[in-house]
Design an enzyme around this catalytic site. Structure first.
Site, PDB file in Angstrom:
ATOM      1  N   ASP A  53       0.852  -1.195   0.000  1.00  0.00           N
ATOM      2  CA  ASP A  53       0.000   0.000   0.000  1.00  0.00           C
ATOM      3  C   ASP A  53       0.883   1.239   0.000  1.00  0.00           C
ATOM      4  OD1 ASP A  53      -2.971   1.100   1.003  1.00  0.00           O
ATOM      5  OD2 ASP A  53      -1.292   2.293   1.751  1.00  0.00           O
ATOM      6  N   TYR A  58       3.238   9.765  -0.589  1.00  0.00           N
ATOM      7  CA  TYR A  58       4.333   9.091   0.113  1.00  0.00           C
ATOM      8  C   TYR A  58       5.641   9.200  -0.665  1.00  0.00           C
ATOM      9  CZ  TYR A  58       0.582   6.524   2.622  1.00  0.00           C
ATOM     10  OH  TYR A  58      -0.513   6.165   3.353  1.00  0.00           O
ATOM     11  N   LYS A  83      -2.790   5.846  -4.018  1.00  0.00           N
ATOM     12  CA  LYS A  83      -3.821   6.842  -3.732  1.00  0.00           C
ATOM     13  C   LYS A  83      -3.600   8.102  -4.552  1.00  0.00           C
ATOM     14  CE  LYS A  83      -3.586   5.093   0.992  1.00  0.00           C
ATOM     15  NZ  LYS A  83      -2.255   4.444   0.836  1.00  0.00           N
TER      16      LYS A  83
END
Length: 297
Positions: A53, A58, A83
């Site tokens: 994930d 990030y 995401k």
């Protein structure tokens, strides 16, 4: 106590099987931390993780891709989640294509709207703020606009499932006013000091899998005396106790660790007995504090 198969999956509303234990891809805020993440991401894959994930914010998508390539694991044996960039709500297609390029894969298994807030775009700043310190939002785009653009991505075949993150029943209700596709997953902070039972039940009723980030809580949770005591009685660590509690409730988990041994520990999870779950409920009820409400079942 017996341990579950680390490859345990949950069926999404798309029909796809998602591994319930994912490794979180957050590495830190520096470019070096984000680059060397490929090393500990690789150890995770070698230890048995099959779900990674990450997120645009990030800045580890490229490291995830590098670890996947070096692992030699066939793509169809892996599940990759990323995401939407926080400030790309007005340009979903371009943001998705950028993530696809960074990961260096042909498709993404699960693509999430990271926040139910359209963060304003500011060059070099993922979290622009107003003078009062609140996050500056882009009023030109709505949550429903964002989801409609996400739904278009499904038609490309480059993403297999859509989901959301940090959504409450209120924001999900807003999304459902126009949504044609029900989110497959809602990823939220969830642990014994922040149980979110109302949200879990809401998502269950809608066919949405709940996934927990920060699943074992912070040190104050893992060091709770009653949780430590219950873990010792079961001959497991507090971390394993809490992760097992999640899986027993049907909640997927996204623990994060850069340490190879801790990564292995997070895969070695047991489903708690009903009596242990009730004991954990008691520990939470006695210990929850600082506006955190606990309703463990």
């Amino acid at each position: 106590m017996s341990f579950i198969d680390s490859a345990v999956t949950v069926k999404l509303n798309t029909g796809a099987e998602m591994p319930m234990i994912a490794l979180g891809g957050w590495a830190g805020t520096t470019t070096e931390e984000q680059f060397v993440a490929r090393d500990w991401l690789l150890t995770a894959l070698e230890s048995g993780y099959r779900h990674i994930d990450t997120a645009a914010v990030y800045y580890t998508e490229a490291s995830v891709g590098a670890a996947v390539r070096k692992s030699g694991i066939p793509r169809n044996e892996l599940f990759l989640t990323t995401k939407l960039a926080l400030n790309a709500h007005g340009n979903v297609k371009q943001a998705f294509e950028h993530s696809l390029k960074e990961l260096d894969v042909d498709y993404i298994d699960l693509y999430l709207v990271h926040l139910p807030i359209p963060v304003a775009y500011e060059e070099g700043n993922d979290f622009p703020t107003n003078p009062d310190g609140t996050i500056r939002v882009d009023d030109s785009v709505t949550l429903n606009d964002i989801w409609a653009d996400m739904e278009v991505l499904l038609e490309t075949g480059k993403v297999k499932a859509l989901g959301v993150s940090n959504f409450s029943p209120k924001t999900l209700d807003q999304l459902f006013k126009t949504a044609k596709v029900v989110p497959a997953v809602n990823q939220v902070e969830l642990h014994p000091y922040l149980v979110q039972e109302e949200l879990r039940q809401y998502c269950k009723d809608k066919g949405i899998v709940v996934s927990a980030y920060t699943p074992s809580g912070h040190d104050i949770v893992r060091n709770d005396p009653k949780i430590v005591e219950l873990a010792a009685k079961n001959s497991i660590t507090p971390n394993q106790l809490i992760l097992g509690w999640h899986l027993a409730r049907g909640v997927a988990i996204v623990p994060g660790s850069q340490n190879a041994e801790r990564q292995k520990e997070n895969l070695k999870v047991s489903l708690l007995s009903l009596s242990s779950r009730r004991s954990l409920k008691g520990a939470c009820s006695d210990s929850c504090r600082r506006r955190r409400r606990c309703e463990a079942d």
